[in-house]
Design a protein around this motif. Structure first.
Motif, PDB file in Angstrom:
ATOM      1  N   GLU A  62      -5.498 -15.300 -16.916  1.00  0.00           N
ATOM      2  CA  GLU A  62      -6.206 -14.238 -16.187  1.00  0.00           C
ATOM      3  C   GLU A  62      -6.044 -14.415 -14.683  1.00  0.00           C
ATOM      4  O   GLU A  62      -5.894 -13.429 -13.944  1.00  0.00           O
ATOM      5  N   THR A  65      -2.586 -13.206 -13.595  1.00  0.00           N
ATOM      6  CA  THR A  65      -2.531 -11.740 -13.627  1.00  0.00           C
ATOM      7  C   THR A  65      -3.233 -11.142 -12.417  1.00  0.00           C
ATOM      8  O   THR A  65      -2.733 -10.207 -11.784  1.00  0.00           O
ATOM      9  N   GLU A  66      -4.399 -11.691 -12.068  1.00  0.00           N
ATOM     10  CA  GLU A  66      -5.135 -11.189 -10.905  1.00  0.00           C
ATOM     11  C   GLU A  66      -4.395 -11.509  -9.611  1.00  0.00           C
ATOM     12  O   GLU A  66      -4.388 -10.700  -8.675  1.00  0.00           O
ATOM     13  N   ARG A  69      -1.878  -8.865  -9.321  1.00  0.00           N
ATOM     14  CA  ARG A  69      -2.498  -7.573  -9.030  1.00  0.00           C
ATOM     15  C   ARG A  69      -2.915  -7.469  -7.574  1.00  0.00           C
ATOM     16  O   ARG A  69      -2.762  -6.424  -6.936  1.00  0.00           O
ATOM     17  N   ARG A  70      -3.403  -8.582  -7.028  1.00  0.00           N
ATOM     18  CA  ARG A  70      -3.850  -8.599  -5.629  1.00  0.00           C
ATOM     19  C   ARG A  70      -2.676  -8.594  -4.651  1.00  0.00           C
ATOM     20  O   ARG A  70      -2.845  -8.196  -3.501  1.00  0.00           O
ATOM     21  N   PRO A  73      -1.225  -4.176  -4.683  1.00  0.00           N
ATOM     22  CA  PRO A  73      -1.780  -3.235  -5.666  1.00  0.00           C
ATOM     23  C   PRO A  73      -1.269  -1.808  -5.546  1.00  0.00           C
ATOM     24  O   PRO A  73      -1.259  -1.072  -6.534  1.00  0.00           O
ATOM     25  N   ASP A  74      -0.830  -1.404  -4.355  1.00  0.00           N
ATOM     26  CA  ASP A  74      -0.417  -0.013  -4.153  1.00  0.00           C
ATOM     27  C   ASP A  74       1.091   0.171  -4.021  1.00  0.00           C
ATOM     28  O   ASP A  74       1.552   1.243  -3.659  1.00  0.00           O
ATOM     29  N   THR A  75       1.860  -0.872  -4.293  1.00  0.00           N
ATOM     30  CA  THR A  75       3.326  -0.826  -4.272  1.00  0.00           C
ATOM     31  C   THR A  75       3.877  -0.440  -2.898  1.00  0.00           C
ATOM     32  O   THR A  75       4.227   0.708  -2.637  1.00  0.00           O
ATOM     33  N   ALA A 126       0.436 -11.100 -17.356  1.00  0.00           N
ATOM     34  CA  ALA A 126       1.114 -11.225 -16.063  1.00  0.00           C
ATOM     35  C   ALA A 126       2.554 -10.737 -16.162  1.00  0.00           C
ATOM     36  O   ALA A 126       3.080 -10.133 -15.226  1.00  0.00           O
ATOM     37  N   ARG A 129       2.387  -7.102 -16.069  1.00  0.00           N
ATOM     38  CA  ARG A 129       2.094  -6.668 -14.709  1.00  0.00           C
ATOM     39  C   ARG A 129       3.360  -6.675 -13.861  1.00  0.00           C
ATOM     40  O   ARG A 129       3.606  -5.741 -13.085  1.00  0.00           O
ATOM     41  N   ASP A 132       5.470  -3.692 -14.885  1.00  0.00           N
ATOM     42  CA  ASP A 132       4.929  -2.429 -14.370  1.00  0.00           C
ATOM     43  C   ASP A 132       5.152  -2.305 -12.864  1.00  0.00           C
ATOM     44  O   ASP A 132       5.427  -1.208 -12.361  1.00  0.00           O
ATOM     45  N   TYR A 133       5.018  -3.427 -12.149  1.00  0.00           N
ATOM     46  CA  TYR A 133       5.204  -3.370 -10.703  1.00  0.00           C
ATOM     47  C   TYR A 133       6.650  -3.026 -10.355  1.00  0.00           C
ATOM     48  O   TYR A 133       6.904  -2.154  -9.511  1.00  0.00           O
TER      49      TYR A 133
END
Length: 205
Positions: A62, A65-66, A69-70, A73-75, A126, A129, A132-133
Motif C-alpha cells: 500500500e 502504491t501511495e 500516486r503522490r 497525480p495529474d500527469t 503499484a 498504477r 495506468d500512469y
C-alpha cells in the motif's frame, strides 16, 4: 491518531507521521530501489514506530502504491496544463530539463518504470498504477498533438511517450544528460506529424 506519538526510541513527536513515511519512501525508493528498502529502515528514517506506520499503511504494498500516486497525480500538469504555451510548445516542453529538481535526482530512473521493473506481479496495485500512469502520459501527448493539428495524434502521442521513457532509462544507465537529444528527435517527429502551417493559422489553445 493522537496529537503526539512516540518514535522508535520513545521520543514524542508531533503530527505528520504519514507524510514523514512518504517522504522517507520517496528518498529511499529512489536511492536504493523498492525491493531493497524494508519497513524497518523506512520507519527509522521517518522516525516513527512500526506500529504507527501500520496505522497509516496496511503494508509495504500500500505504501508503494501511495508513493507512486503522490509522485504525479495529474500527469505532468506543469507541461500539459500550461496556458502560456501553444499545444506544439507543450509537446516540446515535456523534454525540457526540470528546473526545480535537485541535481542528485536527475539521473535516477522514472519511478513508474522502476516500479514496473521491480514488481513482477501484473496484479500488484503499484504495477497497475505504473501501467495506468504510462498510459495516461501517452494519452496526454495524443490530446495535445490533436490540439496542435497532428494528422495522427495517437501515433505521435505514443512516439513521444516512448521517446521520453527511453531518455529516462538512458540517462540512468549512462549517467549522462539525454533530454537535449530527445528534444531534437521530438522536434523532428512533431514537425513531420503536423501539417504545413498556413499563413495566419493559429494553433488551438
Amino acid at each position: 491518531m493522537t496529537e503526539l506519538e512516540k518514535g522508535p526510541r520513545g521520543q514524542r513527536r508531533g503530527r505528520g507521521a504519514r507524510e514523514r513515511i512518504l517522504d522517507a519512501s520517496r528518498r529511499l525508493f529512489r536511492e536504493q530501489g523498492i525491493n531493497n528498502t524494508g519497513m524497518d529502515q523506512l520507519c527509522t528514517v521517518a522516525q516513527v514506530s512500526k506500529r504507527t506506520a501500520y496505522q497509516h499503511f496496511s503494508g509495504k504494498d500500500e505504501l508503494v502504491t501511495e508513493y507512486l500516486r503522490r509522485h504525479d497525480p495529474d500527469t505532468m500538469p506543469d507541461v500539459f496544463d500550461r496556458p502560456d504555451l501553444t499545444p506544439r510548445e507543450r509537446l516540446l516542453a515535456a523534454f525540457d530539463k526540470p528546473q526545480q529538481v535537485p541535481p542528485q535526482e536527475l539521473t535516477p530512473l522514472c519511478p513508474f518504470i522502476a516500479a514496473a521493473v521491480e514488481i513482477t506481479d501484473p496484479d500488484h496495485p503499484a504495477r497497475r498504477r505504473a501501467h495506468d500512469y504510462k498510459t495516461s502520459v501517452a494519452a496526454r501527448f495524443a490530446e495535445t498533438a490533436r490540439q496542435a493539428g497532428a494528422t495522427d495524434p495517437d501515433q505521435l502521442g505514443e512516439q513521444l511517450a516512448l521517446l521520453l521513457d527511453g531518455a529516462s532509462a538512458r540517462t540512468r544507465a549512462l549517467d549522462i544528460e539525454t533530454l537535449p537529444t530527445a528534444a531534437a528527435i521530438a522536434t523532428i517527429l512533431i514537425e513531420n506529424a503536423l501539417p504545413a502551417a498556413q499563413p495566419g493559422a493559429v494553433e488551438e489553445c
